[in-house]
Design an enzyme around this catalytic site. Sequence first.
Site, mmCIF file in Angstrom:
data_model
loop_
_atom_site.group_PDB
_atom_site.id
_atom_site.type_symbol
_atom_site.label_atom_id
_atom_site.label_comp_id
_atom_site.label_asym_id
_atom_site.label_seq_id
_atom_site.Cartn_x
_atom_site.Cartn_y
_atom_site.Cartn_z
ATOM 1 N N CYS A 97 0.838 -1.205 0.000
ATOM 2 C CA CYS A 97 0.000 0.000 0.000
ATOM 3 C C CYS A 97 0.874 1.256 0.000
ATOM 4 C CB CYS A 97 -0.976 -0.015 1.166
ATOM 5 S SG CYS A 97 -2.328 1.169 0.981
ATOM 6 N N ASP A 117 -3.612 1.362 10.041
ATOM 7 C CA ASP A 117 -4.786 2.226 10.222
ATOM 8 C C ASP A 117 -5.239 2.198 11.667
ATOM 9 O OD1 ASP A 117 -4.900 1.946 7.197
ATOM 10 O OD2 ASP A 117 -6.526 3.349 7.639
HETATM 11 C C1 RUB Z 1 -3.953 3.221 3.408
HETATM 12 C C2 RUB Z 1 -3.252 2.212 4.261
HETATM 13 C C3 RUB Z 1 -1.974 2.647 4.910
HETATM 14 C C4 RUB Z 1 -2.303 3.157 6.341
HETATM 15 C C5 RUB Z 1 -1.114 3.846 6.966
HETATM 16 O O1 RUB Z 1 -5.243 2.801 3.037
HETATM 17 O O2 RUB Z 1 -3.716 1.118 4.491
HETATM 18 O O3 RUB Z 1 -1.080 1.582 5.017
HETATM 19 O O4 RUB Z 1 -3.384 4.051 6.296
HETATM 20 O O5 RUB Z 1 -0.804 4.986 6.220
HETATM 21 P P1 RUB Z 1 -6.139 3.772 2.135
HETATM 22 P P2 RUB Z 1 -0.018 6.218 6.885
HETATM 23 O O6 RUB Z 1 -5.373 4.065 0.899
HETATM 24 O O7 RUB Z 1 -7.391 2.970 1.889
HETATM 25 O O8 RUB Z 1 -6.420 5.006 2.948
HETATM 26 O O9 RUB Z 1 1.236 5.655 7.446
HETATM 27 O O10 RUB Z 1 0.204 7.178 5.762
HETATM 28 O O11 RUB Z 1 -0.906 6.793 7.956
#
Ligand code: RUB
Length: 354
Positions: A158, A227
């Site tokens: 991701c 998340d």
């Molecule tokens: C994004 C996702 C990321 C976490 C952490 O999912 O799963 O790994 O949110 O991101 P989506 P961060 O694209 O559905 O929002 O470290 O930037 O908070």
Amino acid sequence: MPELGIRQTDRESPGRGQEEKTVSATKIPVEVKRIADDIRDMKIRGAGELARSAVRALMIACQKSSAKTSQDLLADIRAAAVALLETRPTAVSLPNGIRYVMHRVSQAEQRTQEVGQVRLAGIKAAEEFIANSNTAIERIGEIGARRIQDGDILLTHCNSSAAISVIKTAWKIGKRFHVYATETRPRFQGRLTAGILLKEGIPVTMIIDDAARHFMREIDKVVVGADAVSANGAVVNKIGTSMIALAAKESDVNTFVAAETYKFSPETMIGEAVPIEQRSTDEVIGKAELEGLPGLEVKNPSFDVTAPEYIDLIITERGIIPPQGAILILQELMGTITPEELDEYKTLTLAEVD
Ligand code: RUB
């Protein structure tokens, strides 16, 4: 006890729970609505960024409110908070960020009924949260970078700003390694990750999500974001993370999770599960094609849960912890409270009990 006007448990998938809204939408500035829409439509995404954006929206609500009394101002800010809470259900950073501001606004309102003072408290709290969040990501980068070694082959899934901070910081301090980035279906956030890393000069190989196990023998470390982190150390992250962690475990590869402490879920201390967002089936199969397959059921959960056994460590801005240490972070943030009190804190924040 400050009231947000919405309970955490009322937050479900986007579009649902509309009947729970207790506020007039007319009170919400257009800029706030736009931010809420952008979060719902994933123009703003990633747990950290959506928390910062939601908090920024609350700051706008403070600035734009024409309320003449502190009570009315509080109602306007709550209206914005409710609209923002309705957007995406999984990232706990969003309610934690909103509650950080709401708590301080409510406290200011109890202290002084002066509308200007309450407005200022809200703006200051929002600025503080955003600054702390950015610092946390930097700090996670510095801490996590120490765990990356020259010659490593990393795999990330991701698009996580915290995981990317670890990788970028390691590169900046001179470590040399290679990154495998999964494309991350169905929304292809992996392409964003690849772009960001390539810009730094970091060599990247893109693979389809299903190839993660195939390549696992070549990988030294998996680095992902979160998340939400539960009280038991389970990590909720982009769908597919748990399969990658499972494959990593099988191959004796470490899985590192980079997560700011505002992604730790106080609700999980009282037995609530982190809600998993179910997104539109359009992301998986187009409407026309679906119509040609009558009777087909399609499911599109956006996140999954990786059990603590599959996580080697969580990199927070306060330092590295094993997943089993998640409870300590939550306890430290929440203080020592009885189960009854804990139940009471369902609508409260980490900040409210600090
Ligand atoms: C994004 C996702 C990321 C976490 C952490 O999912 O799963 O790994 O949110 O991101 P989506 P961060 O694209 O559905 O929002 O470290 O930037 O908070």
